[in-house]
Design an enzyme around this catalytic site. Structure first.
Site, PDB file in Angstrom:
ATOM      1  N   LYS A 167       0.837  -1.198   0.000  1.00  0.00           N
ATOM      2  CA  LYS A 167       0.000   0.000   0.000  1.00  0.00           C
ATOM      3  C   LYS A 167       0.872   1.248   0.000  1.00  0.00           C
ATOM      4  CE  LYS A 167      -3.926  -2.257   0.322  1.00  0.00           C
ATOM      5  NZ  LYS A 167      -5.015  -2.174  -0.669  1.00  0.00           N
ATOM      6  N   ASP A 196      -0.608   0.031  -4.384  1.00  0.00           N
ATOM      7  CA  ASP A 196      -2.040   0.332  -4.375  1.00  0.00           C
ATOM      8  C   ASP A 196      -2.281   1.586  -3.556  1.00  0.00           C
ATOM      9  OD1 ASP A 196      -4.790   0.341  -4.256  1.00  0.00           O
ATOM     10  OD2 ASP A 196      -4.996  -1.627  -3.314  1.00  0.00           O
ATOM     11  N   GLU A 222      -1.998   0.742  -8.625  1.00  0.00           N
ATOM     12  CA  GLU A 222      -3.422   0.395  -8.507  1.00  0.00           C
ATOM     13  C   GLU A 222      -4.245   1.537  -7.910  1.00  0.00           C
ATOM     14  OE1 GLU A 222      -5.960  -2.960  -5.993  1.00  0.00           O
ATOM     15  OE2 GLU A 222      -3.977  -3.443  -6.779  1.00  0.00           O
ATOM     16  N   GLU A 248     -11.619  -2.583  -9.104  1.00  0.00           N
ATOM     17  CA  GLU A 248     -12.306  -3.088  -7.923  1.00  0.00           C
ATOM     18  C   GLU A 248     -13.469  -2.199  -7.514  1.00  0.00           C
ATOM     19  OE1 GLU A 248     -10.528  -1.968  -3.761  1.00  0.00           O
ATOM     20  OE2 GLU A 248      -8.855  -2.561  -5.044  1.00  0.00           O
ATOM     21  N   ASP A 271     -13.935  -7.297  -9.901  1.00  0.00           N
ATOM     22  CA  ASP A 271     -14.336  -8.007  -8.681  1.00  0.00           C
ATOM     23  C   ASP A 271     -15.713  -8.609  -8.917  1.00  0.00           C
ATOM     24  OD1 ASP A 271     -15.648  -8.464  -6.134  1.00  0.00           O
ATOM     25  OD2 ASP A 271     -14.102  -7.254  -5.169  1.00  0.00           O
ATOM     26  N   HIS A 298      -9.715  -8.425  -7.868  1.00  0.00           N
ATOM     27  CA  HIS A 298      -9.580  -7.907  -6.513  1.00  0.00           C
ATOM     28  C   HIS A 298     -10.236  -8.830  -5.494  1.00  0.00           C
ATOM     29  CE1 HIS A 298     -11.680  -5.494  -3.284  1.00  0.00           C
ATOM     30  NE2 HIS A 298     -10.424  -5.190  -3.038  1.00  0.00           N
TER      31      HIS A 298
END
Length: 361
Positions: A167, A196, A222, A248, A271, A298
């Site tokens: 992250k 992400d 992401e 996602e 997703d 995701h």
């Protein structure tokens, strides 16, 4: 094969570990189940989820509007049933609540289809292969220290996993860069590293951070921007060599079409719960294939392993365990790959007693 019973219920699952990103914490998984029974005695169980809010709204949509339309219908007509339910809720489509409700119905219908055929989902959905590369997200949360990030990445590498996701979105650019450099220096060039941002950045900030990240040889960046900022993603994708990953937070096939056609998506992360089920998920995957793009869905690894294995452009499955409290077995992992289950149906070994004990009244 008439549907004689359609039931929806909600199960709360506490998070298995602390999970934080740049904009939120994963509070709990509100898991919305739909169980369908047909005139020949067959039963299918489907589900979708939220990460802390909205589960009761999805449940109400199912009970008040969708499930009554299913009773008396032929469970084999999945496309027709999906479209009928979608058309009956046009006042709330396209939207998260309706898509999540549709997904719980659609996955139950696919579970029925596969069980009746005696085949696993990965085969009936396409049957491309059984094994899919796996990447780890559990060792990359934003609250973890740099040392913890490095330890997690090294553990994944030692286990033979080909990738890890970290992250990003620390207050200052140098914080993200230092953390990423520490992991890259520790694992070397062979391990895929994805990042992400969870929709936390503006376009100028995402462009600045992408430039700072480029020397790290990242596999993708992401959700750098809010999911409804199509033009921002187009400009960002054109400004960086790092593939931009999105999906996602998109809730319809048409949203994916717009992103893909505009060149705003380098990796498609559809997703199954959020897009409305397996039926639209496959449409997005095939759309991506026509644009020579890879699909890396995701979350929901227990379901996505079968779908990613089904299509030729499935690249990765994301490892975030969250169903262990209500399943009897875990997803099989072999040599850094997730293995699609070969049992008829969705392939998830539900523990019905554990599920019943966690129902929200």
């Amino acid at each position: 094969m008439t549907i004689t019973r359609a039931e929806a219920f909600l199960v709360d699952l506490e998070v298995e570990t602390v999970r934080t990103d740049a904009v939120q914490s994963f509070l709990k998984q509100e898991t919305i189940f739909v169980e369908l029974e047909t005139s020949d005695g067959a039963v299918g169980l489907g589900y979708s989820y939220t990460i802390g809010t909205g589960g009761t709204a999805v449940l109400a949509m199912l009970r008040d509007h969708l499930l009554p339309r299913l009773v008396g219908a032929d469970a084999r007509n999945i496309e027709g049933l999906w479209y009928d339910l979608f058309a009956s809720t046009r006042a709330t489509t396209v939207g998260a609540i309706t898509s999540l409700a549709l997904a719980s119905v659609d996955t139950a219908l696919w579970d029925l289809r596969c069980r009746r055929a005696g085949e696993p989902l990965w085969r009936l959905a396409g049957g491309f292969r059984r094994n899919v590369p796996l990447y780890d997200t559990e060792g990359g949360w934003l609250h973890l220290s740099t040392d913890e990030l490095v330890a997690g990445a090294l553990a994944s590498q030692k286990a033979g996993w080909p990738g890890v996701k970290l992250k990003v979105g620390k207050p200052r650019v140098h914080e993200d860069v230092e953390r990423l450099h520490a992991v890259r220096d520790a694992v070397g060039p062979a391990l895929d590293i994805m990042v992400d941002a969870n929709q936390s950045m503006t376009y100028p900030e995402a462009k600045r951070r992408a430039a700072a990240f480029e020397p790290l040889d990242l596999s993708w960046f992401e959700e750098p921007l809010p999911a409804d900022d199509l033009s921002g993603h187009v400009r960002l994708a054109a400004s960086t060599s790092i593939p931009v990953a999105v999906g996602e937070s998109m809730y319809s096939v048409s949203q994916f079409r717009e992103y893909v056609a505009a060149g705003a998506a380098g990796i498609v992360q559809v997703d199954v719960a959020r897009v409305g089920g397996i039926t639209p998920w496959l449409k997005v995957a095939h759309l991506a294939e026509t644009f020579n793009l890879e699909v890396c869905p995701h979350f929901l690894m227990e379901l996505h392993v079968s779908l990613t294995a089904a299509v030729p452009n499935g690249r990765y499955v994301e490892h975030i365990p969250q169903l262990r409290a209500i399943t009897r077995t875990e997803m099989e992992i072999s040599d850094g790959h997730a293995v699609a289950p070969d049992a008829p149906g969705l392939g998830i070994d539900w523990d019905r007693d554990a599920i019943d004990n966690r129902r929200v009244s």
